[in-house]
Enzyme design. Sequence first.
Site, short mmCIF file in Angstrom:
data_model
loop_
_atom_site.label_atom_id
_atom_site.label_comp_id
_atom_site.label_asym_id
_atom_site.label_seq_id
_atom_site.Cartn_x
_atom_site.Cartn_y
_atom_site.Cartn_z
N GLU A 96 5.25 12.54 -0.69
CA GLU A 96 5.56 11.99 0.65
C GLU A 96 7.03 12.65 0.51
O GLU A 96 7.31 13.40 -0.05
CB GLU A 96 5.11 10.70 0.63
N HIS B 91 -2.69 3.96 5.79
CA HIS B 91 -3.29 5.23 4.09
C HIS B 91 -4.89 4.69 3.90
O HIS B 91 -5.36 5.69 3.70
CB HIS B 91 -2.58 4.75 3.05
N ASP C 83 2.52 6.88 -1.55
CA ASP C 83 3.77 6.39 -0.96
C ASP C 83 4.00 6.40 -2.40
O ASP C 83 3.59 4.70 -2.85
CB ASP C 83 4.31 5.70 0.41
N HIS D 211 -2.71 3.54 -1.46
CA HIS D 211 -2.55 1.95 -2.01
C HIS D 211 -2.88 1.20 -0.22
O HIS D 211 -3.40 2.16 0.43
CB HIS D 211 -0.88 1.56 -1.49
N HIS E 124 6.41 1.05 -4.96
CA HIS E 124 6.34 0.48 -3.20
C HIS E 124 5.41 -0.75 -2.93
O HIS E 124 6.69 -1.16 -2.35
CB HIS E 124 5.15 1.93 -3.31
N HIS F 31 3.61 13.93 5.36
CA HIS F 31 3.90 12.27 5.36
C HIS F 31 5.45 12.40 5.28
O HIS F 31 6.46 12.11 4.76
CB HIS F 31 3.71 11.67 3.99
#
Length: 602
Positions: free
Chosen positions: A204, A73, A179, A68, A158, A419
């Site tokens: 994550e 990221h 995420d 994303h 997310h 993460h």
Amino acid sequence: MSEIKVIPLGAGQDVGRSCILVQIGGKNVMLDCGMHMGFNDERRFPDFSFIASEGPVTSFIDCVIISHFHLDHCGALPYLTEMVGYTGPIYMTHPTKAIAPILLEDMRKIAVERKGEGNFFFTSQMIKDCMKKVTAVTLHQSLMVDSQLEIKAYYAGHVLGAAMFRVTVGSQSIVYTGDYNMTPDRHLGAAWIDKCRPDVLITESTYATTIRDSKRCRERDFLKKVTECVDRGGKVLIPVFALGRAQELCILLDTHWERMNLKIPIYFAVGLTEKANNYYKMFITWTNQNIKKTFVQRNMFDFKHIKPFEKAFTDNPGPMIVLAAPGMLHAGLSLQLFKKWAPNENNMVIMPGFCVIGTVGHKILNGAKQIEFENQFESRQVIDVKMSVEYMSFSAHADAKGIMQLIQYCEPRNVLLVHGEAAKMEFLKEKIKQEFNLECYMPANGETCSISTPYRIPVDVSLSLLKAENVKYNNFPPHPKRSRVLQGVLVMRDTTLCLMDVDEACKEAGINRHIIRFTSTVRLEDPSPPFKTAEKLVRLLEERLPGWSVVLNDGTISVESVLVKVEGSEDEQKNVYVSWTNQDEELGSNILEILQSIGQVP
């Protein structure tokens, strides 16, 4: 046993700078390529010298996948392509490809304002050149990177365009979550994945030990705190990232202001408002059902009570609410407003999401009452934090319950945590082991984690064989706890194996079918003539083999391909010959056992 190797270059027992190297079936895949918000030196980017100490890294990486548009990221992607020299394939979803360059440019501008052009790692042109190398993927589209490596994207919630990715090479597969959020919110749906049973789920674990209270309670508390602060004449600062929580909180505030007919000004100081709203309109299919339904009558992102912020408003007297970027108070307008408003105890800052260690947001959440800053002239500035500091999680990350839910959904053979913070990961690791009886790993940055996977050989089954099996079992679906035996001939076509019906396989190979029969002799005692003994055996087999057709014809008993023949004179000793083909081996053996066990015909 074959192996999958996972090496975090970032986000190993840490939040920020996500970059995971995976070695699967002889292929090397990079999952995310993020930057660390807490550092301004070389620690900002992953250590790419781990891949190749010098020279281009392209020959060592088969593809890069970006989950994303958040900078932790994708922030190091232009650095990887334009400075390190990676020229291979890069994949991300359409919204990520549209939004990532805007956030990268925004971050570059802020850094240049603070440190000067020469001190930043990449230029505007480098961002543009980098994005030209990206291939956009659609959800649930299976995409072949090469003849062996396949990727598939799933909806992750997310933020707009966030995706989880399944990577498959031969019989090995992994799922990387990026995420994700397992609960829907006011503008996005919940993450979804099918039961793909990967060898490794890389998830994550930002909120590894948190189980969040109900969303409604959180929203009520948030609105209560905001109205209490503005009622006493204070200013409320809400640091947010440009897309995601910003829209979520704007919808919440705008709806509440409309319902309560409130007049206190709300400003949105993100700078990307117009662009952000355009992207939500463009990618409306990525939002939740409610927004999709009402979109034709009213666009939820056209806010009635929220106006654009101008810097001149900073010193305006009286109450106001400002949503400003970025979300961790590490730079930009949110940090400028914080410096101005922090010394006044009537004011309030509400942190709606996770803050990385090293950021101002993390410091004030941990109770810091004074923050020291360095400006570009190297002089020091100390700010007293007298404003009230509130943490209210509107984070779009999965909590512990959501992570467990995802494991339940996709049924992996192993779980690997990234993460997240080491201590919290340790707790979740034990919980996963207890609840699912799965191996769980949590490698640190630079640590290689080797996970053994069983060597599976995929076999296709011919349609005619499946149809025959269906008829045999009266069209009943297979029972998960009772296995069925499927008999056929294993044929190799090029590099694939196929299980075929015998006649079909003979036709394919261009040969005549040979039938092998097995014959065994059983001696039985019965004074009757042979045909009478055969009649008695028919009754016995009908009793012992319910559901099977037992036929007596010309003194020979047949059950499927199994033949039973009685020979001998009228004395007591009879020879019973049992013969069957290899297809009915199980049935033939069963009938032989029945006859051997009786000894004397009843």
